[in-house]
Design a protein around this motif. Sequence first.
Motif, short mmCIF file in Angstrom:
data_model
loop_
_atom_site.label_atom_id
_atom_site.label_comp_id
_atom_site.label_asym_id
_atom_site.label_seq_id
_atom_site.Cartn_x
_atom_site.Cartn_y
_atom_site.Cartn_z
N MET A 139 -29.01 -14.02 1.11
CA MET A 139 -29.80 -14.84 0.19
C MET A 139 -31.22 -14.95 0.70
SD MET A 139 -28.59 -18.55 -1.21
CE MET A 139 -26.86 -18.18 -1.32
N ILE A 195 -32.91 -14.11 -5.70
CA ILE A 195 -31.51 -14.50 -5.85
C ILE A 195 -30.87 -13.68 -6.96
CG2 ILE A 195 -29.98 -16.45 -6.37
CD1 ILE A 195 -32.37 -18.26 -5.47
N ASP A 225 -29.58 -24.88 -7.20
CA ASP A 225 -30.84 -25.14 -6.50
C ASP A 225 -30.59 -25.93 -5.22
OD1 ASP A 225 -34.02 -25.45 -6.82
OD2 ASP A 225 -33.19 -27.36 -6.16
N ASP A 258 -25.29 -13.63 -5.13
CA ASP A 258 -25.43 -14.85 -4.34
C ASP A 258 -24.66 -16.01 -4.96
OD1 ASP A 258 -27.34 -13.82 -2.35
OD2 ASP A 258 -28.70 -13.67 -4.06
N LEU A 316 -36.18 -21.88 -7.24
CA LEU A 316 -34.96 -21.09 -7.35
C LEU A 316 -35.31 -19.74 -7.97
CD1 LEU A 316 -31.83 -21.41 -6.94
CD2 LEU A 316 -31.71 -21.99 -9.37
N HIS A 362 -28.86 -23.65 -2.59
CA HIS A 362 -29.81 -22.65 -2.10
C HIS A 362 -30.85 -23.26 -1.18
CE1 HIS A 362 -32.40 -19.15 -2.04
NE2 HIS A 362 -33.41 -19.88 -2.49
N ASN A 363 -31.34 -24.45 -1.53
CA ASN A 363 -32.43 -25.08 -0.76
C ASN A 363 -31.94 -26.16 0.21
OD1 ASN A 363 -34.91 -23.79 -1.91
ND2 ASN A 363 -34.06 -24.57 -3.82
N LYS A 379 -26.31 -26.52 1.94
CA LYS A 379 -26.16 -25.06 1.88
C LYS A 379 -24.74 -24.62 2.23
CE LYS A 379 -27.90 -24.32 6.59
NZ LYS A 379 -28.96 -23.67 7.39
#
Length: 439
Positions: A1, A7, A326, A84, A33, A329-330, A363
Motif C-alpha cells: 500500500m 491504492i 480512509d 489493497d 485516499l 489506510h491513514n 491500520k
Amino acid sequence: MTEKKGIKIVTIGGGSSYTPELIEGFIKRYDTLPVHELWLVDIPEGEEKLNIVGSLAKRMVKEAGIPMKIHLTLNRQEALKDADFVTTQFRVGLLKARAIDERIPLKHGVIGQETNGPGGLFKGLRTIPVILDIVKDMETYCPDAWLINFTNPAGMVTEAIYRHSNWNKVVGLCNVPVGMRMGVAKALDVKPDRVEVDFAGLNHMVYGLNIYLDGENVTKMVIEKMTSGDTSMTMKNISDLGWEPGFLKALNMLPCPYHRYYYKTDEMLAEELKNAEEKGTRAEVVQKLETELFELYKDVELRKKPEQLEKRGGAYYSDAACNLIDSIHNDRGDVQPVNTLNKGAIASIADDSAVEVSCIITKSGPKPIAVGDLPVSVRGLVQQIKSFERVAAEAAVTGDYDKALLAMTINPLVPSDTLAKIILDEMMEAHKEHLPQFI
C-alpha cells in the motif's frame, strides 16, 4: 500500500445502482485516499448494468479531474490481483430473489424482509458460499488486502467469514448507525460532527446506548424528542411507525429502524401486506426505481451522482465505506461503528462472534470499545438473533437442511417449527438455482 503506486480497490458487485455513491466518496477524499485503480467487477447477468454504471463512473472521475483509472471486468481473479481493499456489495439472485424473500413469508402471515426473518435467512444461505469463494480468491491474489463487506445480511456474512474461513482482515459495514447519528443531529438541530453515539449490538439489531452532544450525555433529551413526536428516525425501506412513548422511555436507548420488526411485529406485518397489495413489495418498488436510475445513468451528460439515488435506501453508504477505508489506510484512530470480532467488547456475546459496535479504527483494523454487558432489557433478543446468525451460517456452509430449519425456527419472527418448515420448503424450491449446497 505505497503512496507511489496509489491504492487499488476492487468492488465486487460493481454494477450496483449504489456505485455512484462510492465513486463520489472516493472523489471527495482523493487528497487523503489516492485511489489510482478502481476495478468494478460483476457477473455476466449484470454486465449491461456494469457498463452503464462504469461509464458514469468514468465521467464522474473525468469531471473531477483526478487520475483514477476505472476498470470494468467480469473476471474477478484478474481484478483482485494485488488489491489493497476489496469491497463487496452484491446480491445473489438479484432483486428477483429479494422479491421471493418478501412474497413467500408474507403469504404465510410472516414478516417478509430482506435481512430479517425468513428473508434474512435465505439471503444468508445464498450469499455466504459466494463470499467464502471470494475469500479463497483473495488468499491467492491479494493476501494482504482488507475485505470491506457491505453485502447483506452483513452481520451473518461477517460471522461466516470469521467462523468458516481463515481470513481475519474483514470488516462488515452498514449505513444504519450512520443514519441514526445523522437522525440525532437533525433532531437536535446541530451539525453531525457534534454528535457521538455509543453503538452496541448486532447488524440491524444495534442500539445507541448513550448519545452525546459536545461530550455531554443527552440520551434522555433525544428520547424525549422521540416520545413527543418531534422527531422520528427510519430509512427509505422501513415504514415510519411511531413508538409507544412509555416503551422508549423505559428502554432509554436509541433503537435502530429495524427494531420495528421485533417490537412492532403485528403493525409492520400489516403495513407490509398493505404495501405489497397496493404498490408491491419493497423489492418490486426498487426494481422500478432502479429502472429509472439506470435510464438516468445512461445520459452521457450526467457527470455526478443523481439526487434520485437517495430514494434507493442507501443514504450515507459512501461515507461509511470511504471513511472506513480512509481510516484504515491513514491509521486515523477515529471511532466508527462496524461489524467485527467481539473480543470481549460486549460481555454477553461470545468473544469469537461478530458484533456491531463502536471501534477505534487503525491500520491493523478495528479495535472494539468495551461496553460491558448489554442491559437486561435487550440482552435476550440480541443473543437470540446471534444464535440465529450462527446456526444459519453453519447451514449455509454445510448445506444441512435440518440446520436451516433450526435457524428458521429460532428466529423470533417465525412463530412455530411447523410454519418454519412450510416456509423453508417453499423458499428452498423457489431459490434452488442459488442453493447448490442443499442439493
